[in-house]
Design a protein around this motif. Structure first.
Motif, mmCIF file in Angstrom:
data_model
loop_
_atom_site.group_PDB
_atom_site.id
_atom_site.type_symbol
_atom_site.label_atom_id
_atom_site.label_comp_id
_atom_site.label_asym_id
_atom_site.label_seq_id
_atom_site.Cartn_x
_atom_site.Cartn_y
_atom_site.Cartn_z
ATOM 1 N N ILE A 258 0.847 -1.190 0.000
ATOM 2 C CA ILE A 258 0.000 0.000 0.000
ATOM 3 C C ILE A 258 0.886 1.245 0.000
ATOM 4 C CG2 ILE A 258 -1.584 1.344 1.445
ATOM 5 C CD1 ILE A 258 -2.796 -1.292 2.377
ATOM 6 N N ASP A 259 0.480 2.252 -0.770
ATOM 7 C CA ASP A 259 1.197 3.527 -0.782
ATOM 8 C C ASP A 259 0.477 4.606 0.013
ATOM 9 O OD1 ASP A 259 3.480 3.115 -2.825
ATOM 10 O OD2 ASP A 259 1.721 2.312 -3.852
ATOM 11 N N ILE A 260 -0.847 4.634 -0.106
ATOM 12 C CA ILE A 260 -1.636 5.682 0.543
ATOM 13 C C ILE A 260 -2.809 5.035 1.252
ATOM 14 C CG2 ILE A 260 -2.966 7.815 0.239
ATOM 15 C CD1 ILE A 260 -0.922 6.759 -2.682
ATOM 16 N N LEU A 261 -3.041 5.429 2.494
ATOM 17 C CA LEU A 261 -4.205 4.986 3.246
ATOM 18 C C LEU A 261 -5.259 6.080 3.207
ATOM 19 C CD1 LEU A 261 -5.576 2.919 5.193
ATOM 20 C CD2 LEU A 261 -4.597 4.267 7.066
ATOM 21 N N TYR A 262 -6.399 5.761 2.624
ATOM 22 C CA TYR A 262 -7.539 6.686 2.637
ATOM 23 C C TYR A 262 -8.201 6.552 4.007
ATOM 24 C CZ TYR A 262 -12.207 8.502 1.538
ATOM 25 O OH TYR A 262 -13.396 9.196 1.548
ATOM 26 N N VAL A 263 -7.987 7.529 4.857
ATOM 27 C CA VAL A 263 -8.385 7.410 6.258
ATOM 28 C C VAL A 263 -9.857 7.708 6.464
ATOM 29 C CG1 VAL A 263 -8.015 8.328 8.600
ATOM 30 C CG2 VAL A 263 -6.065 7.915 7.086
ATOM 31 N N CYS A 264 -10.321 8.839 5.943
ATOM 32 C CA CYS A 264 -11.633 9.303 6.374
ATOM 33 C C CYS A 264 -12.263 10.216 5.337
ATOM 34 C CB CYS A 264 -11.497 10.050 7.695
ATOM 35 S SG CYS A 264 -13.066 10.382 8.531
ATOM 36 N N GLY A 265 -13.577 10.099 5.177
ATOM 37 C CA GLY A 265 -14.302 10.953 4.256
ATOM 38 C C GLY A 265 -15.203 11.955 4.936
ATOM 39 N N THR A 266 -15.012 12.184 6.225
ATOM 40 C CA THR A 266 -15.861 13.116 6.951
ATOM 41 C C THR A 266 -15.691 14.529 6.414
ATOM 42 O OG1 THR A 266 -15.640 11.763 8.931
ATOM 43 C CG2 THR A 266 -16.459 14.007 9.229
ATOM 44 N N ARG A 298 4.559 5.668 12.171
ATOM 45 C CA ARG A 298 5.560 4.943 12.961
ATOM 46 C C ARG A 298 5.811 3.542 12.433
ATOM 47 N NH1 ARG A 298 2.769 6.662 17.579
ATOM 48 N NH2 ARG A 298 2.100 4.504 17.919
ATOM 49 N N HIS A 299 4.792 2.899 11.892
ATOM 50 C CA HIS A 299 4.887 1.476 11.584
ATOM 51 C C HIS A 299 4.908 1.136 10.098
ATOM 52 C CE1 HIS A 299 3.249 1.499 15.754
ATOM 53 N NE2 HIS A 299 4.017 0.436 15.888
ATOM 54 N N THR A 300 4.617 2.095 9.228
ATOM 55 C CA THR A 300 4.516 1.792 7.806
ATOM 56 C C THR A 300 5.202 2.881 6.985
ATOM 57 O OG1 THR A 300 2.525 3.016 7.141
ATOM 58 C CG2 THR A 300 2.175 0.977 8.371
ATOM 59 N N ALA A 301 5.260 2.638 5.685
ATOM 60 C CA ALA A 301 5.734 3.654 4.736
ATOM 61 C C ALA A 301 4.558 4.341 4.046
ATOM 62 C CB ALA A 301 6.645 3.008 3.693
ATOM 63 N N TRP A 302 3.342 4.064 4.498
ATOM 64 C CA TRP A 302 2.155 4.628 3.870
ATOM 65 C C TRP A 302 2.045 6.126 4.131
ATOM 66 C CZ3 TRP A 302 -1.825 0.885 6.607
ATOM 67 C CH2 TRP A 302 -1.499 -0.451 6.296
ATOM 68 N N LYS A 303 1.420 6.839 3.205
ATOM 69 C CA LYS A 303 0.969 8.205 3.428
ATOM 70 C C LYS A 303 -0.519 8.157 3.751
ATOM 71 C CE LYS A 303 4.951 10.068 2.329
ATOM 72 N NZ LYS A 303 5.804 10.743 3.351
ATOM 73 N N THR A 304 -1.034 9.187 4.403
ATOM 74 C CA THR A 304 -2.435 9.183 4.801
ATOM 75 C C THR A 304 -3.202 10.304 4.119
ATOM 76 O OG1 THR A 304 -1.971 10.522 6.778
ATOM 77 C CG2 THR A 304 -1.970 8.123 7.036
#
Length: 419
Positions: A258-266, A298-304
């Motif tokens: 995964i490169d990017i984590l889509y966190v929230c759509g609020t 802290r734990h991944t290389a993902w962007k949010t």
């Protein structure tokens, strides 16, 4: 550069070889099924029914051949279940009210009421009350509010957490298989794992639950963010605990596919103002966003990624402080959302994923030349120094002229050629 390298370079606030493009990697950067079909025809691709990926917003799946034709650099890893609570599997043909034949999940079921409206059901169970309505002449399912009568003395935050249980073995197997498949695509992978949408108003009515409990009326929910803040805090705190456990378990099986984590759509913004103050944002949302973003970094290389429509310039410093790397959709037509101002103030700390063309006015109702001019201007502003992934302002809607969509794609190519 490969597509993935191109997006990663932009995420690092460096200038890639060309502006990266996304369409279809999330439910907020997609295209209506009718548009997907029209684009397939325009590009001379094989005629076949489009898969209905997100039945609530009627988004179509963009197959590899169409992604290639459009020059798309990102691809999406979606949750196993749709917002109506069933998985996309066992595809079957279905004719939509406007005559288009699409592929829907084998669990999708719909009926027609006395008014001619199309009704769909939670978990595909027609014995339950319908949770979605497509009005006659419409192109989308509106969520049906099924709020039980509220008893203040018996309100229990657990009732608003039913859909946020521990991650299942089936979900982990699905995420692992999908991540492996998408990792080999050469595109940047944007993942929506579910569970981190704190107060996302599209999810509050719980269209995937047969008998939703708690506060499920949209108006009542917004009122509660002011009058029942302890209740909201309790929901978000427990939801965050569950989300962090899920993130750890999913990361253990997908790693850095995964490169990017889509966190929230609020959404916090309206066209002219906001749904709440930045003080309320800091009290209710920010602590949990920080926990999610801190864990990821802290734990991944993902962007949010944070999705937030509307006039949210005052919230930008708060999104940054909460740890978000990417903001979408960059609604430049909203009050205070001037693109040059946004880029100057926040472009070194936020990646702008979107903002490329207005989907409320220019793209659906402008001329191809007006589309071209707006796209070139937005690319000129947002692409300086990297930190920009081209997408429209939210999804491309039904009945958008194909000529305008092609003008948009051609303008991005033109910009890359002349810059």
């Amino acid at each position: 550069m490969t597509s993935r390298e191109r997006v990663r370079t932009a995420l690092a606030h460096k200038a890639p070889d060309r502006v990266p493009v996304d369409f279809g990697s999330t439910t907020v950067t997609g295209m209506h099924v009718s548009v997907v079909a029209a684009l397939r025809e325009h590009f001379g691709l094989e005629r076949r029914p489009v898969r209905l990926l997100a039945p609530s917003s009627m988004l179509g799946d963009l197959d590899e051949d169409l992604l290639n034709a459009m020059g798309v650099d990102a691809i999406g890893l979606f949750p196993r279940n749709t917002s109506f609570g069933y998985p996309n599997e066992h595809w079957k043909e279905y004719r939509l009210p406007w005559g288009q034949v699409v592929l829907v999940s084998g669990h999708f079921h719909a009926t027609t009421d006395v008014n001619g409206d199309l009704l769909t059901y939670p978990q595909g169970d027609t014995s339950a009350s319908p949770s979605g309505r497509m009005p006659v002449g419409g192109y989308y399912f509106d969520t049906i509010i099924r709020q039980e009568e509220l008893d203040e003395a018996r309100l229990n935050p657990e009732d608003n957490l039913e859909e946020f249980g521990p991650v299942s073995r089936e979900d982990l197997q699905y995420f692992q298989a999908e991540a492996t498949r998408l990792d080999s695509s050469g595109r940047a992978v944007v993942a929506a794992l579910g569970g981190t949408g704190f107060g996302d108003i599209a999810l509050v009515p719980a269209p995937g639950l047969k008998h939703p409990k708690g506060i499920r009326d949209i108006t009542e929910w917004y009122i509660s963010t002011l009058t029942r803040q302890d209740y909201i805090r309790a929901i978000f705190a427990r939801q965050c605990d569950l989300a962090l456990d899920k993130l750890a378990r999913v990361h253990a099986v997908v790693g850095d596919a995964i490169d990017i984590l889509y966190v929230c759509g609020t959404d916090f913004g309206t066209q002219e103002s906001s749904f709440c103050s930045t003080d309320t944002f800091e009290k209710l949302w920010a602590p949990h966003y920080r926990r999610i973003n801190d864990w990821v970094h802290r734990h991944t290389a993902w962007k949010t990624m944070k999705h937030c429509c509307g006039a949210v310039e005052p919230f930008m410093p708060h999104f940054i402080a909460a740890g978000f790397d990417v903001i979408n959709p960059v609604q430049c037509s909203a009050a205070g959302m001037d693109p040059a101002t946004l880029k100057t103030r926040y472009g070194d700390r936020l990646v702008f994923w979107g903002g490329g063309v207005d989907t409320q006015h220019t793209l659906p109702f402008g001329t191809p030349e007006e589309v071209r001019a707006e796209v070139l201007a937005r690319c000129e502003i947002f692409s300086r120094g990297g930190g920009f992934v081209f997408n429209a302002v939210h999804c491309v809607q039904a009945n958008t002229p194909v000529a305008n969509i092609v003008a948009m794609l051609d303008a991005v190519k033109e910009f890359n050629w002349i810059r």
